[in-house]
Design a protein around this motif. Structure first.
Motif, PDB file in Angstrom:
ATOM      1  N   THR A 162       0.833  -1.193   0.000  1.00  4.39           N
ATOM      2  CA  THR A 162       0.000   0.000   0.000  1.00  4.39           C
ATOM      3  C   THR A 162       0.872   1.250   0.000  1.00  4.39           C
ATOM      4  OG1 THR A 162      -0.092  -0.272   2.364  1.00  4.39           O
ATOM      5  CG2 THR A 162      -2.010  -0.979   1.141  1.00  4.39           C
ATOM      6  N   THR A 163       0.364   2.267  -0.638  1.00  2.51           N
ATOM      7  CA  THR A 163       1.038   3.553  -0.618  1.00  2.51           C
ATOM      8  C   THR A 163       0.006   4.595  -0.236  1.00  2.51           C
ATOM      9  OG1 THR A 163       0.550   3.904  -2.935  1.00  2.51           O
ATOM     10  CG2 THR A 163       2.697   2.981  -2.419  1.00  2.51           C
ATOM     11  N   ILE A 164       0.494   5.770   0.158  1.00  4.01           N
ATOM     12  CA  ILE A 164      -0.451   6.842   0.490  1.00  4.01           C
ATOM     13  C   ILE A 164      -0.893   7.513  -0.783  1.00  4.01           C
ATOM     14  CG2 ILE A 164      -0.756   8.991   1.760  1.00  4.01           C
ATOM     15  CD1 ILE A 164       1.436   7.980   3.655  1.00  4.01           C
ATOM     16  N   GLN A 165       0.088   7.829  -1.634  1.00  6.97           N
ATOM     17  CA  GLN A 165      -0.239   8.466  -2.898  1.00  6.97           C
ATOM     18  C   GLN A 165      -0.011   7.483  -4.040  1.00  6.97           C
ATOM     19  OE1 GLN A 165       2.279  11.568  -1.933  1.00  6.97           O
ATOM     20  NE2 GLN A 165       0.647  13.019  -1.477  1.00  6.97           N
ATOM     21  N   GLY A 166      -0.421   7.896  -5.243  1.00  3.68           N
ATOM     22  CA  GLY A 166      -0.240   7.045  -6.402  1.00  3.68           C
ATOM     23  C   GLY A 166      -1.412   6.117  -6.608  1.00  3.68           C
ATOM     24  N   PRO A 167      -1.348   5.305  -7.678  1.00  4.52           N
ATOM     25  CA  PRO A 167      -2.472   4.410  -8.005  1.00  4.52           C
ATOM     26  C   PRO A 167      -2.773   3.463  -6.850  1.00  4.52           C
ATOM     27  CG  PRO A 167      -0.841   4.438  -9.744  1.00  4.52           C
ATOM     28  CD  PRO A 167      -0.254   5.177  -8.616  1.00  4.52           C
ATOM     29  N   GLN A 168      -4.033   3.204  -6.644  1.00  2.32           N
ATOM     30  CA  GLN A 168      -4.435   2.359  -5.519  1.00  2.32           C
ATOM     31  C   GLN A 168      -4.898   0.978  -5.963  1.00  2.32           C
ATOM     32  OE1 GLN A 168      -4.137   3.267  -2.243  1.00  2.32           O
ATOM     33  NE2 GLN A 168      -3.166   5.121  -2.986  1.00  2.32           N
ATOM     34  N   SER A 169      -5.076   0.781  -7.291  1.00  7.21           N
ATOM     35  CA  SER A 169      -5.597  -0.512  -7.724  1.00  7.21           C
ATOM     36  C   SER A 169      -4.466  -1.451  -8.100  1.00  7.21           C
ATOM     37  CB  SER A 169      -6.546  -0.330  -8.897  1.00  7.21           C
ATOM     38  OG  SER A 169      -5.862   0.296  -9.938  1.00  7.21           O
ATOM     39  N   ASP A 194       8.272   6.078  -3.583  1.00  4.78           N
ATOM     40  CA  ASP A 194       9.466   6.891  -3.802  1.00  4.78           C
ATOM     41  C   ASP A 194       9.336   7.800  -5.014  1.00  4.78           C
ATOM     42  OD1 ASP A 194      10.422   5.586  -1.681  1.00  4.78           O
ATOM     43  OD2 ASP A 194      11.896   4.370  -2.749  1.00  4.78           O
ATOM     44  N   ILE A 195       8.672   7.298  -6.061  1.00  3.04           N
ATOM     45  CA  ILE A 195       8.584   8.157  -7.248  1.00  3.04           C
ATOM     46  C   ILE A 195       7.357   9.055  -7.182  1.00  3.04           C
ATOM     47  CG2 ILE A 195       9.950   6.721  -8.800  1.00  3.04           C
ATOM     48  CD1 ILE A 195       7.353   5.588  -9.888  1.00  3.04           C
ATOM     49  N   TYR A 196       6.513   8.865  -6.173  1.00  2.14           N
ATOM     50  CA  TYR A 196       5.346   9.742  -6.035  1.00  2.14           C
ATOM     51  C   TYR A 196       5.584  10.830  -5.001  1.00  2.14           C
ATOM     52  CZ  TYR A 196       3.269   5.749  -8.371  1.00  2.14           C
ATOM     53  OH  TYR A 196       3.015   4.736  -9.238  1.00  2.14           O
ATOM     54  N   GLN A 197       6.833  10.910  -4.488  1.00  2.00           N
ATOM     55  CA  GLN A 197       7.135  11.918  -3.475  1.00  2.00           C
ATOM     56  C   GLN A 197       8.161  12.899  -4.027  1.00  2.00           C
ATOM     57  OE1 GLN A 197       5.600  12.206  -0.776  1.00  2.00           O
ATOM     58  NE2 GLN A 197       5.058  10.252   0.141  1.00  2.00           N
ATOM     59  N   LEU A 231      13.053   8.908   3.061  1.00  2.00           N
ATOM     60  CA  LEU A 231      12.395   7.619   3.269  1.00  2.00           C
ATOM     61  C   LEU A 231      13.337   6.465   2.972  1.00  2.00           C
ATOM     62  CD1 LEU A 231       8.854   8.304   1.777  1.00  2.00           C
ATOM     63  CD2 LEU A 231       9.503   8.128   4.163  1.00  2.00           C
ATOM     64  N   GLN A 232      14.156   6.630   1.923  1.00  3.72           N
ATOM     65  CA  GLN A 232      15.118   5.578   1.579  1.00  3.72           C
ATOM     66  C   GLN A 232      16.110   5.371   2.718  1.00  3.72           C
ATOM     67  OE1 GLN A 232      15.972   3.656  -1.064  1.00  3.72           O
ATOM     68  NE2 GLN A 232      14.668   4.314  -2.743  1.00  3.72           N
ATOM     69  N   VAL A 233      16.655   6.485   3.228  1.00  7.74           N
ATOM     70  CA  VAL A 233      17.629   6.402   4.315  1.00  7.74           C
ATOM     71  C   VAL A 233      16.992   5.735   5.525  1.00  7.74           C
ATOM     72  CG1 VAL A 233      18.996   7.758   5.948  1.00  7.74           C
ATOM     73  CG2 VAL A 233      19.003   8.348   3.533  1.00  7.74           C
ATOM     74  N   LEU A 234      15.753   6.155   5.805  1.00  4.68           N
ATOM     75  CA  LEU A 234      15.010   5.601   6.934  1.00  4.68           C
ATOM     76  C   LEU A 234      14.898   4.087   6.815  1.00  4.68           C
ATOM     77  CD1 LEU A 234      13.411   7.001   9.244  1.00  4.68           C
ATOM     78  CD2 LEU A 234      11.373   6.510   7.931  1.00  4.68           C
ATOM     79  N   ARG A 247       4.146  -0.702 -10.660  1.00  3.89           N
ATOM     80  CA  ARG A 247       5.496  -1.220 -10.443  1.00  3.89           C
ATOM     81  C   ARG A 247       5.928  -2.067 -11.649  1.00  3.89           C
ATOM     82  NH1 ARG A 247       8.941  -2.332  -5.803  1.00  3.89           N
ATOM     83  NH2 ARG A 247       7.397  -1.828  -4.237  1.00  3.89           N
ATOM     84  N   VAL A 248       4.984  -2.857 -12.181  1.00  2.84           N
ATOM     85  CA  VAL A 248       5.296  -3.684 -13.346  1.00  2.84           C
ATOM     86  C   VAL A 248       5.719  -2.797 -14.510  1.00  2.84           C
ATOM     87  CG1 VAL A 248       4.305  -5.232 -15.051  1.00  2.84           C
ATOM     88  CG2 VAL A 248       3.777  -5.561 -12.646  1.00  2.84           C
TER      89      VAL A 248
END
Lengths: 444, 365
Positions: free
Chosen positions: A122-129, A260-263, A271-274, A224-225
């Motif tokens: 799941t992500t907060i932003q970006g496509p949800q389906s 990552d690409i929606y931020q 986020l990556q470092v985290l 992602r695909v």
């Protein structure tokens, strides 16, 4: 085709298929013409047969026009061989016997073509389906997101019994031919009876080289695909599974979330470092605790050393037993909350996490600090975005813990180096596991 | 078959490794942490030292700042510690021993090298520990339990370190630095003096060593000036009296440089230049911005006198905590540079140049 041969094929097909209850053999008559249809009603769409065969049959008057209609219909294929027909029949086509012709009419029912919401990644932003459980729908979703003529789709089947259709997608222009060859070789070698979903490949490849880490990524996200196709990767779609398999995958991919690409730039860097910090924390924290409390307490600040010593004073077991007990509890809790129905899942985590943790410290079985360590390990483990990878990390921390128990801080360092060395050795279909920048194929 | 043998070997060697864990493995709750070590001269005894170890008792929130002190008379540290081990239930751990206190009587003895180097030889003692002189005895310093103290000896850690109070009257000394000063020619050790009061610890003077022996105690003000010369602490205050006005400069920056000048045929001298920035904190009469330069001059004069006084006092005692000798040796490459320096040092002249800048009066006019 001579009518006696048609007759014999018809009898043979009927004989092979008619034992099952859901097989249907229908005869339709008008004055001028006569048609027979053979299909399995549970996997065929009867409304399609009704709309495209039965209705025209009664509306079209002459026998010749109806023959022309059948021959020109896009869903109709001519007969090729008896085995092939039988094969198609059990997948849901209808076999039509008209005059001296045999036609194969595609009436397959596609029951699972609804697009699902993402539940795992799941992500907060970006496509949800996410993807659906139907192969054509999935292919459609991906083609929709990746409108390139160079997108190449091949298909194969895996599974002795299941004969599951698997589609191999790649961008002809971008793919590394060597990787593609390795992927195909791997798929040819797969020896399995029931192939249900792409995740099984993770296990199959493990058996061939006993990899501790997954070397392919299973995703439910069409975005992602598409992104990975554009990066020159090979994608496998499995019939009946709402997950796609992406190969080859390296550590960088496992640590990446689609978010990552929606931020914005700095947010995604943060986020990556985290994630990497969380990853290392969950790996070495239990081992570090044992090493520092039992071998090198000078590493703590004095205040912390005293408070740990104070909270440990009631604990009867050595530190590593304490850690193992708590980690074991935590693993049980994680495992249980996956298996439990959604309705009682939160109850289990509350009972387990809060009450058990509280009671364990009150009873003097573990120290307060230990509860903090275990929670930190559990939480930081879930920071790794791809589940398959975070499961592997869960195992590695025990190896480091064991080494720390035997050798102290040196053990932690040793364990981390062994882990690093193992990852350096690992490769995913020819791509080194620790690749940072994926090079595109040099052959244009 | 071959793989089976290989696996057996691996399993056997791994389980053998597991048996080895006894050597260094000791849980934190089975250790007793020494927070400070006090060394006195033994009284009414044939033994030489009275060693006291202050142990912290780990506890929860309710039992904070609990400690106990175990003492032992012995001729050496190693002996004392072995004897103390028989008096406590857990393993003694020196890894958090951060303060070593020597009594004044003890540092006046001459052959203390065994004790000083024992601290370096123990692998679990960290050399970032502070060293100090305790009065009336080291034991008394360990016994003090200040009201504000949260953890045993934490008050000492905070006042000697930079974490807590920052004052020019404390010149703290790390053990590793002391160790260096014990053997370096041209650089002598010094230790802050901790005075045990009833509920307080007072640290405001410093004792100067001629190598391993205490020679000279500086007063509180002299300690402050020495601190200025060694560039240890910027936050300080200058007391100046000019005419019948007395004012105090709160310093924000103090920087001291010195240069040893040895010209052939002339008397060698050390040129010390001190730069001070600050503001006026208190005054007995009104000081205006226009007249600040007058007061700067007065402050410069006063500071110059003070610095010169301290330098001469140190020189008279023939000790060198600032490291003039080391500076001289680092700039002269003769084989007999040390002998030369020993000849020069008693006759050196100090030329002190001070520059005080008072940026404002502290008030809006």
């Amino acid at each position: 085709m001579p009518s006696n041969k048609v007759q014999s094929i018809k009898e043979e097909l009927k004989e092979k298929i008619m034992q099952s209850e859901d097989a249907v053999f229908k005869e339709l008559h008008t004055k001028e013409k006569y048609i027979e249809a053979l299909y399995i009603k549970t996997i065929s769409d009867e409304t399609v047969i009704q709309d495209y065969v039965v209705k025209p049959f009664f509306e079209i008057a002459t026998a010749e026009t109806f023959l022309a209609y059948l021959q020109s219909h896009p869903k109709v294929k001519p007969f090729e061989s008896e085995e092939q027909t039988l094969e198609e029949l059990i997948r849901g086509v209808a076999v039509l016997f008209y005059q001296d012709f045999i036609f194969i009419f595609d009436s397959k029912v596609d029951r699972n073509n609804s697009v699902l919401d993402t539940t795992v990644e799941t992500t907060i932003q970006g496509p949800q389906s996410g993807l659906s459980e139907s192969l054509p729908t999935n292919l459609g979703l991906i083609r929709h997101r990746y409108p390139e003529t160079t997108l190449n789709v091949e298909s194969t089947t895996i599974g002795e019994i299941s004969k599951t259709k698997v589609m191999i997608l790649h961008d002809e222009k971008l793919v590394d031919q060597d990787v593609l060859r390795r992927v195909k070789e791997f798929l040819d070698e797969v020896d399995i009876q029931m192939f249900q979903t792409g995740e099984q490949l993770l296990d199959l490849i493990k058996k061939s080289n006993r990899a501790l880490f997954p070397v392919m990524l299973v995703t439910e996200r069409p975005d992602r695909v598409a992104v990975n196709l554009a990066a020159g990767k090979v994608v496998l779609l499995v019939s009946g599974s709402s997950f796609a398999v992406i190969l080859p995958t390296v550590m960088k991919d496992f640590m990446a979330s689609m978010e990552d690409i929606y931020q914005t730039y700095w947010v995604s860097i943060f986020l990556q470092v985290l994630r990497y910090v969380g990853f290392v924390t969950s790996l070495i924290l239990p081992g570090l605790y044992v090493a520092v409390t039992s071998y090198n307490p000078e590493l703590f600040r004095f205040q912390l050393a005293l408070s740990i010593a104070g909270s440990r004073s009631a604990v009867p077991y050595p530190s590593f037993v304490e850690v193992v007990i708590m980690l074991f509890m935590m693993e049980l809790l994680t495992e249980a909350s996956i298996r439990l129905p959604k309705a009682i899942g939160p109850t289990a985590t509350t009972v387990g996490g809060l009450i058990l943790g509280q009671a364990a410290t009150e009873a003097g079985l573990v120290s307060n600090i230990m509860i903090i360590i275990v929670s930190a390990v559990a939480i930081s483990n879930f920071v790794v975005p791809i589940n398959a990878f975070s499961f592997s990390v869960r195992i590695v921390k025990y190896i480091i813990l064991a080494l720390a128990t035997c050798f102290g801080l040196v053990g932690v360092v040793l364990g981390f180096f062994m882990f690093l060395a193992y990852m350096v050795k690992l490769d995913s279909f020819g791509q080194p596991f620790l690749t940072l920048v994926q090079t595109k194929s040099t052959k244009e | 078959m071959k793989t089976l043998v290989k696996w057996r070997l691996i399993v056997i060697s791994l389980s053998a490794v597991l048996l080895l864990n006894g050597c260094g493995f000791k849980d934190i709750d089975k250790r007793l942490f020494v927070v400070s070590i006090g060394i006195d001269k033994a009284r009414n005894s044939t033994k030489k030292y009275l060693v006291s170890l202050k142990f912290a008792i780990p506890g929860g929130k309710n039992k904070a700042n609990d400690f106990f002190i175990v003492t032992e008379k012995a001729d050496s540290m190693a002996e004392a510690v072995r004897a103390i081990k028989t008096k406590v239930d857990k393993e003694i751990d020196f890894s958090h021993a951060k303060v070593f206190v020597f009594s004044e009587e003890m540092v006046k003895l001459t052959d203390n090298a065994g004790v000083y180097y024992w601290l370096a030889r123990r692998r679990d003692i960290q050399e970032i520990a502070w060293v100090a002189i305790g009065t009336p005895t080291a034991m008394d310093v360990l016994k003090v339990k200040p009201k504000s103290e949260q953890l045993p000896s934490n008050a000492l850690f905070l006042s000697l370190g930079k974490d807590g109070s920052e004052t020019p009257y404390i010149i703290s000394e790390f053990y590793f630095d002391m160790k260096k000063r014990l053997i370096e020619r041209g650089l002598d050790p010094f230790l802050p003096i901790i005075e045990a009061k009833k509920d307080l610890l007072e640290v405001n003077t410093v004792g100067l060593f001629n190598k391993s022996k205490l020679i000279l105690n500086l007063s509180q003000e002299e300690t402050k000036i020495l601190n200025h010369i060694m560039n240890r602490e910027n936050k300080s205050a200058l007391w100046v009296k000019t005419g019948n006005i007395k004012f105090i400069v709160n310093t924000t920056k103090i920087k001291t440089k010195y240069k040893i000048i040895t010209l052939k045929g002339k008397q060698p001298f050390i040129k010390v230049s001190v730069k001070v920035n600050g503001t006026i904190e208190e005054t007995t009469a009104k000081i205006t911005n226009e007249k600040l330069s007058r007061y700067e001059k007065a402050a410069e004069k006063r500071l110059k006198k003070q610095i010169k006084g301290v330098l001469v006092k140190i020189q008279k005692a023939n000790v060198d905590p600032i490291g003039f000798g080391l500076r001289y040796r680092s700039r002269h490459f003769n084989n007999n540079d040390w002998e030369e320096w020993q000849r020069i040092y008693p006759h050196l002249v100090f030329k002190v140049d001070t520059k005080v800048k008072i940026s404002d009066t502290g008030l809006i006019e």
